[in-house]
Design an enzyme around this catalytic site. Structure first.
Site, PDB file in Angstrom:
ATOM      1  NE  ARG A  21      10.931  -5.101 -35.025  1.00  0.00           N
ATOM      2  CZ  ARG A  21      10.085  -5.861 -35.693  1.00  0.00           C
ATOM      3  NH1 ARG A  21       9.633  -5.458 -36.867  1.00  0.00           N
ATOM      4  NH2 ARG A  21       9.684  -7.004 -35.197  1.00  0.00           N
ATOM      5  CG  ASN A  39      13.914  -6.263 -36.790  1.00  0.00           C
ATOM      6  OD1 ASN A  39      14.416  -5.427 -36.035  1.00  0.00           O
ATOM      7  ND2 ASN A  39      13.192  -7.282 -36.351  1.00  0.00           N
TER       8      ASN A  39
END
Ligand code: ZN
Ligand code: ZN
Ligand code: FE
Length: 746
Positions: A21, A39
Site C-alpha cells: 500500500r 487491503n
C-alpha cells in the site's frame, strides 16, 4: 482542466504485509494520481483517477517494480467513472469474508535497516528487532489474518511517539510496518546463563564472547531457537553432538558473510544466488574446508547467511565467522520456539540462552536447498518459503492434505491456491504429532476453512499416524497411494492437469496398492485420467520389515537372497556384521520377510556392498554416502538392469557389484557404475514406454548425481519438483492434486 479518467484495480498474490500500500501511495504521489488503496479479502484494491497518460504510467509503474517481497499473481484493472477525488489516501482494511489474501513468508533484514543497525546516530543502533516494510518477520509473528499489528505477536508493545510517527507517515519506510519498534518501545534480548543468572553486560557482546570461548549458546531467531557454536572448534562441535544425541547428521553453518561462506564451500553462480536469495535458505554446496564433526563422511556442507538483525549483531560483536547454527531440539523433536520450552528442552545442552522477548507465533525451521542441474531443488521447505502458495487449482473447493509420516508437511487448497505448510518433521513422537495437529488448526483458521465437508487427502498406509488423524477429522477422507502422490506433486506445481506423462517414483518406502512396500514405481497417465502403474523394480525380499531401513546390511541380505548364497559376506572385502547372517536366515525362513520394490532399499544394499555396513543414524544416510562415494570416481560404464516381464530387475547389477568387489575394484567406481545403471534404467524405460514427458520424484531424486544424468539425457522433457521437495515433504501437494482430480471427475 484536462480530461480525467479513472480505474479500479484488483491485485492478488502476496501483496499484504509487504509494503504494497505505501508503495502504491508513493507511486501515486510521483505520478500525480488521486484515489485510494486498501487491503481487502482478495488482496489489494485501489481506485486511481487522473489524466489518461499519467494513469497509464502509474499502472505500468505498479507492475514494473513492486516491493521486493511482493508476488503479484493477477493484476486486473477496469475503467470507472471519475469521482473528482483530489488526493490519494490509504484506507483501512475492508475484510468481509474468508481472508484468502496471503501472508508473506519471513524476510531477511534489508540493506537500509542494516545501515540503521550499524549507525551510532540512529535510534535503532544495535537494536535486534529493527525492521521496515521491506524486511522483517511476517508468517512467524502472525496470529491471524489480515496482517495488522493487533493480530501479530507485537501486539503487547505499544509504539513510542517516534515509531508511531513513522508508522503513520506514508512517505516513511516504516509506514504500516506492522512489527516496527525501537530501543525505546520494543522487545529486547537478554542473555541467561545455564544457572538462570542474567548476564549484566550487553547480551549480544556476552553471547559473542561465549561463542569465541567454545560455549554452546541457544539463540532465539525468527522461527525458533538455534544452537550455536564455533564451527571451527572441534571440541565445541563434538560437545554439541554429544549433548544433542545427534550422531552423524550434518550441522548447518551460518557464515558471517559471503567471503566467510566461500572459505567453507565452493559456490557457483547459482548456489551464490540461492545463498543471497530473499528466502535465505541453507544451501548445500561442495565442501572446501573440512570441519571436524560438522558433516561427517559428507562432501557437501549446508551454509546460510545471517538473516535476522540479531545474527548481524552477533557477528559484529566478534562471534566466530563460521557458526554451527542447528535447530535447537533434542534429536527427533521439533525445534524449540517458546522461551520457557527452550529453557526446559535445552537444559543440559546450551551453556547460555540468548532470549528474545518477541514471541514466535509458530515454529519454522531453516529451509534447505541445492542448486540442481535443472534449477533449485528444495529439500526442506520452511522459513522464507512457507506459507507461499506453490500451485493453483482449477476451482475453490477446499482440500486438506495431511502428507506422510516422515518429513511431514501439510497442504491446504483454498480459493484455488495450494498453500503448503512449513516442514513439520517425523510423526513418530508426541511433540511432532502435536505440532502437526497445531499446523492443521493453524492453516485452517488462517484461511477460514471449515472442517465440516472438507475433503481430506491422506496416504494409503493403514498405519500412518497422519492417515489415522485425517480419517478422524470427520471430512470426506480420500486415500492416495504414496508414489502416485510423488508424481502428482510435480504435475500440480505446473498445473498440468491433462499432461500425459511417464512418472518415475523412486523412493524409500511407501504402501502400495497390493499392500506390499513399494518404492521403484513407474506410472503412465495424467492427473485427470489417473496414473497407472506400468512397471516397477522387481520385488526383493526385505527381512525384518521397517527395521531394515536402518540397517543397510539387512537390506543387502534381502536383495542378495538367491543371488549370492555361496559368498561369505562376513569376510573381506565385505566384512558384514552378524546382523547380515541373521537377516539372511530371516529372508530364507520367509517369516517376517516382506516383499519390496523400493529403490531406496536397493541403494542401501549397494551401499552395504561398497562398505557402509553400520547402522544409519538418519534417514537416507547410506544413499547419501553412496552418492558422495560415486562422485569421487571419474565416469565409468554403467551396470545394467534387466528389463523383463513387466519389471526391471536389479539382479544383474547386484551380481556384477559382488563380482567387482571380490575382484578388488574401487568401491567409488562401483558406486558410480550403479548410479549410471539407475539413470540408464529410467532412460531405457522412458523410451520403451514412448514417453513424451518424463516426471521424476521421490526421495531417491534428492540424489544430484542421478538427477543431473537425467537432465542431461532428457533436457526439457524432464519435469522435476520446483517448489516442494521431491522427498515426502512434497507428498501433501500431490495428495491434494489427486484428491481434486478424483472429486472433479473426468
Ligand atoms: Zn528493512
Ligand atoms: Zn519506538
Ligand atoms: Fe516417499
Amino acid at each position: 482542466m484536462a480530461a480525467r479518467s479513472a480505474v479500479d484495480v484488483c491485485i492478488t498474490g502476496v501483496v499484504q504485509g509487504v509494503g504494497f500500500r505505501p508503495f502504491v501511495f508513493r507511486a501515486a504521489q510521483a505520478h500525480g494520481i488521486a484515489g485510494w488503496v486498501l487491503n481487502d479479502d482478495g488482496g489489494v484494491r485501489l481506485r486511481a483517477e487522473g489524466p489518461p497518460d499519467l494513469l497509464d504510467a502509474f499502472l505500468a509503474a505498479l507492475q514494473a517494480a513492486p516491493p521486493p517481497a511482493a508476488r503479484i499473481v493477477s493484476f486486473a484493472s477496469s475503467a470507472a467513472a471519475p469521482q473528482g477525488l483530489a488526493t490519494f489516501e490509504i484506507r483501512a482494511s475492508a475484510m468481509r469474508a474468508r481472508p484468502t489474501a496471503r501472508v508473506s513468508p519471513d524476510l531477511p533484514i534489508c540493506a537500509a535497516c542494516l545501515r540503521d543497525l550499524a549507525d551510532p546516530a540512529d535510534r535503532r543502533h544495535g537494536y535486534p528487532y529493527v525492521n521496515c516494510t521491506d524486511c522483517g518477520p511476517r508468517y512467524s509473528i502472525v496470529l491471524s489474518l489480515p496482517y495488522d499489528r493487533p493480530r501479530t505477536t507485537m501486539r503487547s508493545w505499544p509504539m513510542c511517539e517516534a515509531c508511531r510517527r513513522e508508522y503513520d507517515d506514508p512517505g516513511d519506510r516504516r509506514f504500516h510496518a506492522q512489527p516496527t519498534a525501537c530501543t525505546a518501545c520494543g522487545p529486547r534480548y537478554r542473555l541467561e546463563l545455564a544457572d538462570g543468572r542474567v548476564a549484566a553486560d550487553d547480551p549480544v557482546d556476552a553471547a559473542a564472547a561465549l561463542l569465541r570461548d567454545g560455549a554452546i549458546v541457544a539463540v532465539k531467531g525468527i522461527g525458533g531457537y538455534h544452537l550455536g557454536c564455533d564451527a571451527r572448534d572441534a571440541g565445541a562441535v563434538c560437545a554439541l553432538r554429544e549433548r544433542k544425541f545427534r550422531k552423524e547428521r550434518p550441522f548447518a553453518i551460518m557464515a558471517r558473510d559471503l567471503d566467510a561462506a566461500r572459505e567453507l564451500v565452493i559456490l557457483d553462480a547459482s548456489a551464490e544466488t540461492l545463498l543471497r536469495a530473499i528466502e535465505r535458505p541453507i544451501v548445500l554446496a561442495p565442501m572446501r574446508e573440512r570441519l571436524a564433526g560438522v558433516a561427517p563422511d559428507n562432501d557437501e556442507l549446508g551454509v546460510m547467511l545471517p538473516y535476522a538483525p540479531l545474527h548481524h549483531l552477533l557477528f559484529a560483536a566478534g562471534a566466530p565467522r563460521a557458526l554451527v547454527m542447528t535447530s535447537a531440539n533434542r534429536s527427533s523433536e521439533p525445534i524449540a520456539y517458546r522461551n520457557a520450552d527452550a529453557r526446559t528442552a535445552l537444559a543440559g545442552i546450551a551453556d547460555a540462552f540468548l532470549i528474545g522477548e518477541r514471541p514466535i507465533a509458530r515454529r519454522i525451521d531453516d529451509s534447505i536447498v541445492r542448486a540442481g542441474a535443472a534449477g533449485p531443488v528444495v529439500l526442506r521447505r520452511a522459513r522464507g518459503y512457507a506459507p507461499r502458495a506453490v500451485a493453483t487449482f482449477p476451482d475453490a473447493t477446499p482440500i486438506l492434505a495431511v502428507g506422510g509420516d516422515l518429513k511431514n508437511a501439510i497442504a491446504l487448497i483454498v480459493g484455488g491456491q495450494a498453500f503448503v505448510s512449513q516442514h513439520i518433521g517425523d510423526l513418530d513422537h508426541a511433540p511432532t504429532r502435536a505440532a502437526f495437529a497445531a499446523t492443521i488448526d493453524d492453516l485452517c483458521a488462517m484461511y477460514g476453512v471449515e472442517r465440516s465437508g472438507l475433503t481430506v487427502a491422506h496416504d494409503l498406509h493403514p498405519e500412518y499416524y497422519a492417515a489415522e488423524y485425517a480419517r478422524a477429522l470427520g471430512g470426506r477422507a480420500v486415500a492416495i497411494q504414496h508414489h502416485r502422490a510423488h508424481i502428482a506433486s510435480v504435475l500440480a506445481e505446473r498445473a498440468a492437469w491433462d499432461e500425459d506423462v511417464v512418472g518415475f517414483a523412486f523412493d524409500g518406502t511407501g504402501y502400495g496398492d497390493d499392500g506390499t512396500i513399494w518404492g521403484g514405481e513407474v506410472f503412465a497417465g495424467s492427473l485427470r485420467s489417473g496414473l497407472a502403474r506400468v512397471t516397477h523394480l522387481r520385488a526383493m525380499t526385505l527381512p525384518g520389515g521397517d527395521a531394515a531401513a536402518r540397517y543397510p546390511v539387512q537390506a543387502a541380505a534381502g536383495a542378495l537372497a538367491g543371488i549370492a548364497d555361496d559368498i561369505a559376506f562376513d569376510q573381506a572385502p565385505f566384512a558384514f556384521p552378524p546382523r547380515f547372517a541373521q537377516a539372511r536366515a530371516v529372508a530364507r525362513s520367509g517369516l517376517r520377510a516382506y516383499s519390496t520394490s523400493s529403490i531406496g532399499r536397493l541403494f542401501d544394499a549397494v551401499a552395504a556392498l561398497c562398505g557402509f555396513t553400520r547402522e544409519q543414524t538418519f534417514e537416507g544416510q547410506a544413499a547419501m554416502w553412496l552418492e558422495h562415494l560415486a562422485r569421487r570416481s571419474p565416469a565409468v560404464p554403467a551396470y545394467a538392469f534387466a528389463l523383463r516381464g513387466g519389471t526391471f530387475d536389479g539382479e544383474p547389477v547386484l551380481r556384477a557389484i559382488v563380482a567387482d568387489r571380490l575382484a578388488g575394484r574401487d568401491p567409488g567406481a562401483i558406486a558410480r557404475a550403479f548410479h549410471g545403471a539407475v539413470a540408464a534404467a529410467v532412460v531405457d524405460l522412458a523410451e520403451a514406454l514412448d514417453a513424451r514427458r518424463v516426471v521424476a520424484s521421490g526421495g531417491v531424486f534428492q540424489n544430484a548425481l542421478l538427477t543431473s544424468a537425467l537432465v542431461e539425457a532428457f533436457g526439457d522433457r524432464l519435469w522435476l519438483n520446483r517448489d516442494v521437495p521431491p522427498n515426502d515433504g512434497g507428498l501433501a501437494l500431490g495428495q491434494a492434486a489427486l484428491a481434486h482430480a478424483a472429486q472433479s471427475g473426468t
